[in-house]
Motif scaffolding. Structure first.
Motif, mmCIF file in Angstrom:
data_model
loop_
_atom_site.group_PDB
_atom_site.id
_atom_site.type_symbol
_atom_site.label_atom_id
_atom_site.label_comp_id
_atom_site.label_asym_id
_atom_site.label_seq_id
_atom_site.Cartn_x
_atom_site.Cartn_y
_atom_site.Cartn_z
ATOM 1 N N ALA A 426 0.838 -1.208 0.000
ATOM 2 C CA ALA A 426 0.000 0.000 0.000
ATOM 3 C C ALA A 426 0.868 1.251 0.000
ATOM 4 N N ALA A 427 1.945 1.237 0.789
ATOM 5 C CA ALA A 427 2.832 2.403 0.867
ATOM 6 C C ALA A 427 3.547 2.635 -0.461
ATOM 7 N N LEU A 428 4.011 1.554 -1.093
ATOM 8 C CA LEU A 428 4.710 1.695 -2.367
ATOM 9 C C LEU A 428 3.745 2.087 -3.482
ATOM 10 N N ARG A 429 2.515 1.593 -3.413
ATOM 11 C CA ARG A 429 1.517 1.994 -4.410
ATOM 12 C C ARG A 429 1.247 3.495 -4.314
ATOM 13 N N ALA A 430 1.319 4.015 -3.092
ATOM 14 C CA ALA A 430 1.069 5.447 -2.863
ATOM 15 C C ALA A 430 2.298 6.310 -3.142
ATOM 16 N N GLY A 431 3.420 5.673 -3.531
ATOM 17 C CA GLY A 431 4.614 6.444 -3.856
ATOM 18 C C GLY A 431 5.759 6.264 -2.900
ATOM 19 N N GLY A 432 5.620 5.366 -1.935
ATOM 20 C CA GLY A 432 6.702 5.108 -0.989
ATOM 21 C C GLY A 432 6.488 5.781 0.349
ATOM 22 N N LYS A 433 7.144 5.242 1.354
ATOM 23 C CA LYS A 433 7.041 5.807 2.693
ATOM 24 C C LYS A 433 7.711 7.173 2.733
ATOM 25 N N PRO A 434 6.986 8.219 3.108
ATOM 26 C CA PRO A 434 7.576 9.559 3.093
ATOM 27 C C PRO A 434 8.624 9.727 4.191
ATOM 28 N N PRO A 435 9.716 10.448 3.918
ATOM 29 C CA PRO A 435 10.710 10.721 4.959
ATOM 30 C C PRO A 435 10.138 11.669 5.996
ATOM 31 N N LEU A 436 10.887 11.856 7.052
ATOM 32 C CA LEU A 436 10.423 12.672 8.173
ATOM 33 C C LEU A 436 10.066 14.079 7.741
ATOM 34 N N ILE A 437 10.880 14.681 6.864
ATOM 35 C CA ILE A 437 10.627 16.065 6.472
ATOM 36 C C ILE A 437 9.305 16.205 5.715
ATOM 37 N N ALA A 438 8.894 15.140 5.006
ATOM 38 C CA ALA A 438 7.645 15.207 4.249
ATOM 39 C C ALA A 438 6.428 15.197 5.164
ATOM 40 N N GLN A 439 6.625 14.793 6.409
ATOM 41 C CA GLN A 439 5.526 14.762 7.360
ATOM 42 C C GLN A 439 5.344 16.105 8.062
ATOM 43 N N LEU A 440 6.217 17.063 7.720
ATOM 44 C CA LEU A 440 6.176 18.363 8.380
ATOM 45 C C LEU A 440 4.844 19.084 8.223
ATOM 46 N N PRO A 441 4.247 19.106 6.991
ATOM 47 C CA PRO A 441 2.978 19.848 6.851
ATOM 48 C C PRO A 441 1.885 19.380 7.801
ATOM 49 N N ARG A 442 1.734 18.089 7.975
ATOM 50 C CA ARG A 442 0.662 17.608 8.851
ATOM 51 C C ARG A 442 1.004 17.772 10.325
ATOM 52 N N LEU A 443 2.281 18.071 10.605
ATOM 53 C CA LEU A 443 2.667 18.317 11.989
ATOM 54 C C LEU A 443 2.543 19.797 12.355
ATOM 55 N N ILE A 444 2.482 20.654 11.320
ATOM 56 C CA ILE A 444 2.462 22.103 11.583
ATOM 57 C C ILE A 444 1.198 22.513 12.314
ATOM 58 N N LEU A 445 0.026 22.028 11.840
ATOM 59 C CA LEU A 445 -1.232 22.430 12.471
ATOM 60 C C LEU A 445 -1.302 21.980 13.923
ATOM 61 N N PRO A 446 -1.028 20.701 14.246
ATOM 62 C CA PRO A 446 -1.031 20.321 15.669
ATOM 63 C C PRO A 446 -0.047 21.128 16.500
ATOM 64 N N ALA A 447 1.125 21.390 15.907
ATOM 65 C CA ALA A 447 2.119 22.173 16.645
ATOM 66 C C ALA A 447 1.625 23.595 16.885
ATOM 67 N N ALA A 448 0.955 24.153 15.859
ATOM 68 C CA ALA A 448 0.413 25.502 15.996
ATOM 69 C C ALA A 448 -0.678 25.553 17.059
ATOM 70 N N VAL A 449 -1.514 24.503 17.103
ATOM 71 C CA VAL A 449 -2.581 24.432 18.109
ATOM 72 C C VAL A 449 -1.985 24.361 19.503
ATOM 73 N N VAL A 450 -0.978 23.506 19.669
ATOM 74 C CA VAL A 450 -0.317 23.381 20.976
ATOM 75 C C VAL A 450 0.293 24.712 21.389
ATOM 76 N N LEU A 451 0.963 25.386 20.427
ATOM 77 C CA LEU A 451 1.583 26.670 20.728
ATOM 78 C C LEU A 451 0.527 27.705 21.125
ATOM 79 N N LEU A 452 -0.602 27.703 20.394
ATOM 80 C CA LEU A 452 -1.677 28.641 20.702
ATOM 81 C C LEU A 452 -2.239 28.390 22.094
ATOM 82 N N VAL A 453 -2.438 27.123 22.449
ATOM 83 C CA VAL A 453 -2.946 26.769 23.785
ATOM 84 C C VAL A 453 -1.978 27.248 24.860
ATOM 85 N N LEU A 454 -0.682 27.038 24.618
ATOM 86 C CA LEU A 454 0.315 27.459 25.596
ATOM 87 C C LEU A 454 0.310 28.980 25.762
#
Length: 473
Positions: A426-454
């Protein structure tokens, strides 16, 4: 200049002597024609067409080819001399800056899917020849290529200026005086024009090449570019130079390997068209590279043997003991033969003594099943249908079926220690397992929410303390 001219001079016919009255003009025209022809051959060696020409009939060098990256698709641009859609308004300086520093004429930064980190080594003379070819030897196409639209924050091209400051070595190739000419010529082709390390060297967290493992193997989404250093087990140390030359020219060496995916494209568009002296120099250089060890315990091509199964064994498999055999017998055995020996003419390779099935990872086996093989070498098409493509004329195999047949092939003919899970397919069909840096966009919103709460919590606590202080408590 010497490195690029080596390939050009070997195949360029002597110009016809002009009449005496028009000697200066004719000599200039002849010189210009030679420069353009030199640039054409350099563009072939640099494999420009593979990325800058859209598949299935796209206009030459008009862009539009989607280069799959862990960050999203990056579309190759129009590099024809069109003034409206291409590089027709580029000066030699503009062209050189884009080619070797990754900066367009308008100042915008290119992504390193365009291998300017390798092209930075191209000599000034060869850069001038390439410019002459693209300006005078390529037909202009007034059609803009699709725009690359990566997710935030990767869509901020200015960030590449920081990346370049960290990882771009804007230096030209310098021959090693202690090495023979063939070695230096091979090094120039491998490191600059053919940009082999772009695919075959692993990347660090910020997607820059890990120079400590130069040519030691790298992931390309669904595909994996293997170790091509001189290591006898993990690399190509067990190959002869003649075998390397044959592979680079044709894409296959019976009993060892066959090209698919990006390597097949490189052979089809570039390597098969190079003069024999260039291919020999590449092979000689690769055989002398520093060995990079890995986790494999025997050469990839040494695994497996043919297996002739008895009627009782086949009956047990048919009764449901091995789901992978069912897929193999229905989708693979007709071409690769029931005992996996392949066809006598080598058109369909054996599945044992095969670098794809003997590798310590199954990426290329699964990717080949998913995407097939389609390369044309020396005028002859080599084709295997894509079993993961809904548009293919074959039955589309599910992730489970591809996992089953992959494990059957690995167990029977390849490296039995490698196992394929449905999630891997499934991962290879989707183009391969993304490296850590590629996961940055989906981590930005949670990080922004946490920062806003703080921040809100800090403000609330601060206000309460002020209120408590003013009340005298």
């Amino acid at each position: 200049m010497w490195a690029g001219m080596h390939a050009v001079q070997a195949q360029t016919a002597a110009p016809v002597q002009p009449a005496a009255a028009s000697a200066p003009a004719a000599a200039t025209a002849s010189s210009d024609a030679l420069l353009v022809e030199k640039g054409r051959k350099l563009a072939v060696a640099a494999d420009c067409a593979a990325c800058h020409t859209a598949p299935k009939g796209g206009a030459s060098f008009a862009g539009g080819y989607p280069i799959a990256s862990p960050l999203g698709s990056i579309y190759a641009t129009n590099i024809t001399p069109s003034s409206s859609a291409g590089i027709g308004s580029y000066s030699l300086e503009d062209f050189s800056r884009a080619l070797r520093q990754g900066v367009r004429k308008d100042g915008a930064h290119l992504y390193p899917a365009m291998p300017y980190t390798a092209y930075a080594q191209i000599t000034d003379e060869d850069t001038e020849a390439l410019y002459a070819y693209f300006m005078h030897g390529v037909k202009p196409v007034d059609q803009a290529a699709p725009q690359t639209a990566l997710p935030f924050p990767f869509n901020i091209r200015l960030s590449m200026a920081v990346w370049n400051a960290l990882y771009l070595k804007d230096q030209r190739f310098k021959p090693d005086a202690s090495k023979p000419p063939e070695w230096n010529h091979g090094a120039y082709l491998v490191d600059a024009l053919a940009h082999c390390s772009t695919c075959h060297t692993p990347r660090n967290t910020l997607m820059a090449e890990d120079s400590s493992r130069y040519l030691g193997g790298g992931s390309l989404g669904a595909w994996y570019a293997p170790n091509i250093t001189s290591d006898a087990i993990n690399g190509i140390g067990g190959w002869t130079e003649a075998e390397l030359v044959q592979y680079l020219k044709t894409g296959r060496v019976p009993g060892k390997a066959q090209a698919a995916g990006p390597m097949a494209e490189a052979i089809e568009h570039s390597l098969q068209h190079l003069p024999d002296s260039d291919i020999q120099a590449i092979a000689s250089y690769l055989k002398q590279t520093k060995a990079v060890a890995g986790g494999e315990t025997q050469p990839r091509y040494s695994y497996g043997k043919a297996s002739l199964q008895s009627e009782d064994t086949q009956r047990g498999l048919i009764d449901g003991a091995d789901a992978g055999w069912k897929v193999f017998s229905g989708s693979c055995a007709h071409c690769h033969q029931a005992n996996a020996t392949g066809t006598a003419n080598g058109e369909y390779p054996s599945l044992f003594h095969n670098s794809v099935t003997g590798a310590d990872r199954a990426d290329n086996l699964v990717a080949t099943i998913l995407h097939g093989v389609d390369r044309t070498v020396q005028g002859r098409a080599h084709f295997m249908p894509a079993f993961g493509d809904a548009a293919s004329f074959t039955d589309r195999l599910s992730d489970q079926e591809i996992a089953d047949v992959s494990n059957y092939v690995l167990t029977q003919y390849g490296n039995p220690a490698v196992k394929v899970q449905v999630a891997d397919v499934a991962a290879l069909r989707a183009g391969g397992k993304p490296p850590l840096i590629a996961q940055l966009p989906r981590l930005i919103l949670p990080a922004a929410v946490v920062l806003l709460v703080l921040v809100i919590a800090f403000i609330v606590i601060r206000q309460r303390r002020k209120a408590a202080g003013s009340s005298g408590v």
